[in-house]
Design a protein around this motif. Sequence first.
Motif, short mmCIF file in Angstrom:
data_model
loop_
_atom_site.label_atom_id
_atom_site.label_comp_id
_atom_site.label_asym_id
_atom_site.label_seq_id
_atom_site.Cartn_x
_atom_site.Cartn_y
_atom_site.Cartn_z
N VAL A 153 0.85 -1.21 0.00
CA VAL A 153 0.00 0.00 0.00
C VAL A 153 0.88 1.25 0.00
N LEU A 188 -7.06 2.95 -3.81
CA LEU A 188 -6.25 1.84 -3.29
C LEU A 188 -7.04 0.53 -3.31
N THR A 220 -5.70 -2.64 -5.48
CA THR A 220 -5.18 -3.83 -4.78
C THR A 220 -6.17 -4.99 -4.76
N ILE A 273 -7.97 -1.66 3.75
CA ILE A 273 -7.26 -0.44 3.32
C ILE A 273 -7.35 0.63 4.41
#
Length: 404
Positions: A16, A31, A35, A42
């Motif tokens: 991250v 994000l 991902t 997150i």
Amino acid sequence: MSGPARVTHASTRAAVLDLIRAAGMISRVGLVNATGLTGGTISTVVRGLIDEGLVAETGHAESTGGKRRVMLQLNHFARYAVGVHLDDARITYVLTNLGGAVVARISRAGSGPDEPAAVVGRMAGEVDALIDSVGVERDRILGLGLVAARPPALAEFGAALERATGLPVVLDNDATAAAIGEHWSGGVGATSTFAALYMGTGLGAGVVLGGTTHRGPSGHAGEIGHTCLDLDGPQCPCGARGCLEVLAGPGAVVARARADRALSRAAGLVGGRTRAAAPVAADFAAISRAARRGNARALALLERSARYVAVAARSLANVLDLEVLVLTGPSFAVAGSVYLPVLRAELEGAVIAHPVSVRLSPSAASASAIGAAAIVLQSELVPRQQALRLPEDLAADEPPVFVR
Ligand SMILES: [Zn+2]
């Protein structure tokens, strides 16, 4: 929390953090999209990174639904790294921030013939001076990257420097470091396949394949200087004949120039007739200056060298399917204007797959030191290169790209 299995818990934080670094600015939703992790995961990871001071919330961006999103970015001044390029002729030191930007730079006399213990002692003092010049607290410095042409010989030296400075030391070779520096600073795409062609007193290449550094099992991947360009050519110290380096490297250019009395005089070569310790780098720079002043013999010598370098670079591009070639290192810093057009002509026309973009590094003279610092940052942010790399376009709805 059950994110996709492909991102393990241990590497999630690093992944991250690296996504935020590479994106510049990104929202939590961005994000999640990049991902495949859940919003909850997150959220937890980002909160941890904010608590550590590594990431900061900044501004807002309009989302497509009209709702404003908080954007995240790396807190560039949360941590620092020291990069050191050790060379016989010169030692270059840089201090970079977490984003890889140089905040201080000094250059001092090289290691020369001094005893290693004396060099280590002097270097520790120079590292202190570098850090003190910016007034950064010691505990914000992640470590020291030490690079040179032959890293295996550096192991003991690195350990001594670690004791003398109190900073963790990582080692690598100068060409690989230069490639990592280009990659980290965003000069090439995050998932690029590219090479940094490094010219100091020798020639080497740092290779990054699909965003991942390729060192090879002995750390010698990219030894382009020992590409054979003449089967019956002169003997090379490596044991082969007709290598690029003996035919056209800076040492060969300087030897030819020294044999030319008129050119030696016009260029003011400092090497003269001295032998072993003659400063090739200084004379190569003097030849480059003479070429820029319009000395036709100096220009012809450099252009001849450039044609050999270009042919070897074309082979490298064809073998690795390169997208980008970056010219870097102290010799390209002084002679890049002669080499760049010759390499461009060769690589934009005669490669098999597609034209290769050739560019000159904006920081060719200190690229290895900057890359040495980037290796420290990378080891912190992307441990063991389990890099989760950013898709080229975060806004695209394509599946994320994961590179180990
Ligand atoms: Zn060789």
